[in-house]
Enzyme design. Structure first.
Site, PDB file in Angstrom:
ATOM      1  N   ASP A   1      -0.946  12.529   3.234  1.00  0.00           N
ATOM      2  CA  ASP A   1      -1.909  12.952   2.216  1.00  0.00           C
ATOM      3  C   ASP A   1      -3.168  12.088   2.293  1.00  0.00           C
ATOM      4  O   ASP A   1      -4.135  12.315   1.566  1.00  0.00           O
ATOM      5  CB  ASP A   1      -1.291  12.976   0.812  1.00  0.00           C
ATOM      6  CG  ASP A   1      -0.784  11.618   0.359  1.00  0.00           C
ATOM      7  OD1 ASP A   1      -0.826  10.655   1.147  1.00  0.00           O
ATOM      8  OD2 ASP A   1      -0.328  11.527  -0.807  1.00  0.00           O
ATOM      9  N   SER A   2      -3.168  11.129   3.234  1.00  0.00           N
ATOM     10  CA  SER A   2      -4.414  10.424   3.574  1.00  0.00           C
ATOM     11  C   SER A   2      -5.480  11.418   3.998  1.00  0.00           C
ATOM     12  O   SER A   2      -6.663  11.081   4.052  1.00  0.00           O
ATOM     13  CB  SER A   2      -4.163   9.424   4.711  1.00  0.00           C
ATOM     14  OG  SER A   2      -3.504  10.055   5.801  1.00  0.00           O
TER      15      SER A   2
ATOM     16  N   GLU B   1       6.704   8.862  -2.157  1.00  0.00           N
ATOM     17  CA  GLU B   1       6.395   7.459  -2.458  1.00  0.00           C
ATOM     18  C   GLU B   1       7.190   6.953  -3.655  1.00  0.00           C
ATOM     19  O   GLU B   1       7.305   7.655  -4.665  1.00  0.00           O
ATOM     20  CB  GLU B   1       4.899   7.312  -2.759  1.00  0.00           C
ATOM     21  CG  GLU B   1       4.014   7.693  -1.590  1.00  0.00           C
ATOM     22  CD  GLU B   1       2.534   7.472  -1.873  1.00  0.00           C
ATOM     23  OE1 GLU B   1       2.173   6.939  -2.947  1.00  0.00           O
ATOM     24  OE2 GLU B   1       1.725   7.847  -1.001  1.00  0.00           O
TER      25      GLU B   1
ATOM     26  N   ASP C   1       3.875  14.729   3.890  1.00  0.00           N
ATOM     27  CA  ASP C   1       3.879  14.086   2.569  1.00  0.00           C
ATOM     28  C   ASP C   1       4.013  15.097   1.446  1.00  0.00           C
ATOM     29  O   ASP C   1       3.370  16.160   1.474  1.00  0.00           O
ATOM     30  CB  ASP C   1       2.543  13.348   2.343  1.00  0.00           C
ATOM     31  CG  ASP C   1       2.585  11.915   2.811  1.00  0.00           C
ATOM     32  OD1 ASP C   1       3.681  11.328   2.874  1.00  0.00           O
ATOM     33  OD2 ASP C   1       1.501  11.378   3.113  1.00  0.00           O
TER      34      ASP C   1
ATOM     35  N   GLU D   1       4.527  -0.158   3.547  1.00  0.00           N
ATOM     36  CA  GLU D   1       3.071  -0.284   3.681  1.00  0.00           C
ATOM     37  C   GLU D   1       2.558  -1.552   3.012  1.00  0.00           C
ATOM     38  O   GLU D   1       2.868  -1.827   1.849  1.00  0.00           O
ATOM     39  CB  GLU D   1       2.383   0.953   3.061  1.00  0.00           C
ATOM     40  CG  GLU D   1       0.855   0.855   3.145  1.00  0.00           C
ATOM     41  CD  GLU D   1       0.123   2.158   2.912  1.00  0.00           C
ATOM     42  OE1 GLU D   1       0.765   3.209   2.754  1.00  0.00           O
ATOM     43  OE2 GLU D   1      -1.130   2.118   2.905  1.00  0.00           O
TER      44      GLU D   1
HETATM   45  O1  KIV Z   1      -0.791   9.478   3.950  1.00  0.00           O
HETATM   46  C1  KIV Z   1      -0.635   8.687   4.881  1.00  0.00           C
HETATM   47  O2  KIV Z   1      -1.373   8.672   5.870  1.00  0.00           O
HETATM   48  C2  KIV Z   1       0.450   7.738   4.785  1.00  0.00           C
HETATM   49  C3  KIV Z   1       0.476   6.610   5.776  1.00  0.00           C
HETATM   50  C4  KIV Z   1      -0.511   5.603   5.339  1.00  0.00           C
HETATM   51  C5  KIV Z   1       1.822   6.044   5.961  1.00  0.00           C
HETATM   52  O3  KIV Z   1       1.275   7.821   3.925  1.00  0.00           O
END
Ligand code: KIV
Length: 271
Positions: free
Chosen positions: A51-52, A120, A90, A186
């Site tokens: 979700d980045s 998470e 995610d 993380e």
């Molecule tokens: O959303 C993402 O890119 C992540 C990574 C930072 C592990 O969760």
């Protein structure tokens, strides 16, 4: 032709096998078919539809605005072209607020081609991990700096320093007991990442958690040196600066993860 073209696809049971054989796992985020082909052909073991994407693709300040529909769209773009890498997606902010919502979102992601969902935190999420796993949905947990908690954490900061490390250690035990197959750690001191990995029954993937984890993940845009609009975290290394091409940068990243040369002390947090 890549040396990976004929290698077998990685499966969920294959994660534990890799760990048992001492093979480090190289993971990168990815959001579209073009990059997915390059990552898959150059040895990346796991691809994360993170979700980045809210920050590096959509330009938001956090991951909070990302929707399930966004995640499904990018998952399907990547899934269409993958041959070998295991695809993890995610659950975006709020999609795992209840077990029913998490199940509905996970089913959409799996139908779009994901093979595992990532969520998470621990706490009430433990019941949600159990609920999904009982329904044959493989789960990757994510502890330490959990970006969806940015408002309560007050920013993107290193977690688990000092006594707070005990809490992360306890959460790591709990997510494994709840049935998670993989654990992302993380932004935490390397000794904590090492201790969790040593005690964990499931493989760990570090991002700013030191070199003792069973694998590593980076955000694709970060490892290609793109400006994210945010301060670059200490754990990020620009592999394109040395590589000369995207394919070479990916190969260099995979090789460095496999031989344990990334992350080094320069890209890790001491206690
Ligand atoms: O959303 C993402 O890119 C992540 C990574 C930072 C592990 O969760």
């Amino acid at each position: 032709m890549s040396t990976y073209a004929d290698s077998k696809p990685l499966t969920v049971p294959g994660l534990a096998q890799a760990r048992a054989e001492g093979r480090k796992l190289a993971m990168l985020t990815c959001y579209d078919a073009g990059f997915a082909r390059t990552l898959d052909a150059n040895g990346v073991d796991l691809i994360l539809i993170g979700d980045s994407l809210g920050m590096v693709v959509q330009g938001h300040d956090s991951t909070l605005p990302v929707t399930v529909a966004d995640m499904v769209y990018h998952t399907s773009c990547v899934a269409r072209v993958l041959r070998r890498a295991l695809l993890v997606a995610d659950l975006p902010f709020g999609a795992d607020a209840t077990a029913e919502r998490a199940l509905e979102a996970s089913l959409q992601l799996l139908k779009a081609g994901a093979q595992m969902v990532k969520l998470e935190g621990a706490g009430f999420k433990l019941d949600i991990i159990r609920f999904l796993v009982e329904r044959d949905i493989p789960v990757c947990a994510h502890l330490g700096l959990t970006p969806q908690s940015v408002l309560t954490l007050g920013g993107f900061r290193v977690q688990g320093r000092g006594d707070a490390g005990q809490l992360v250690l306890q959460q790591a035990r709990q997510v494994a007991e709840a049935g998670a197959s993989l654990l992302v750690l993380e932004c935490m001191p390397s000794p904590l990442g090492a201790q969790i990995t040593a005690e964990s029954p499931i493989p760990t993937i570090g991002i700013g958690a030191g070199g003792q984890c069973d694998g590593q993940v980076l955000v694709l845009h970060d490892m290609l040196g793109l400006d994210s609009g945010h301060r670059r975290p200490k754990f990020v290394k620009d592999f394109l600066a040395e590589g000369g091409s995207v394919a070479a940068a990916v190969q260099a990243y995979v090789a460095a993860v496999r031989d344990g040369s990334f992350p080094d002390a320069e890209h890790a947090y001491a206690s």
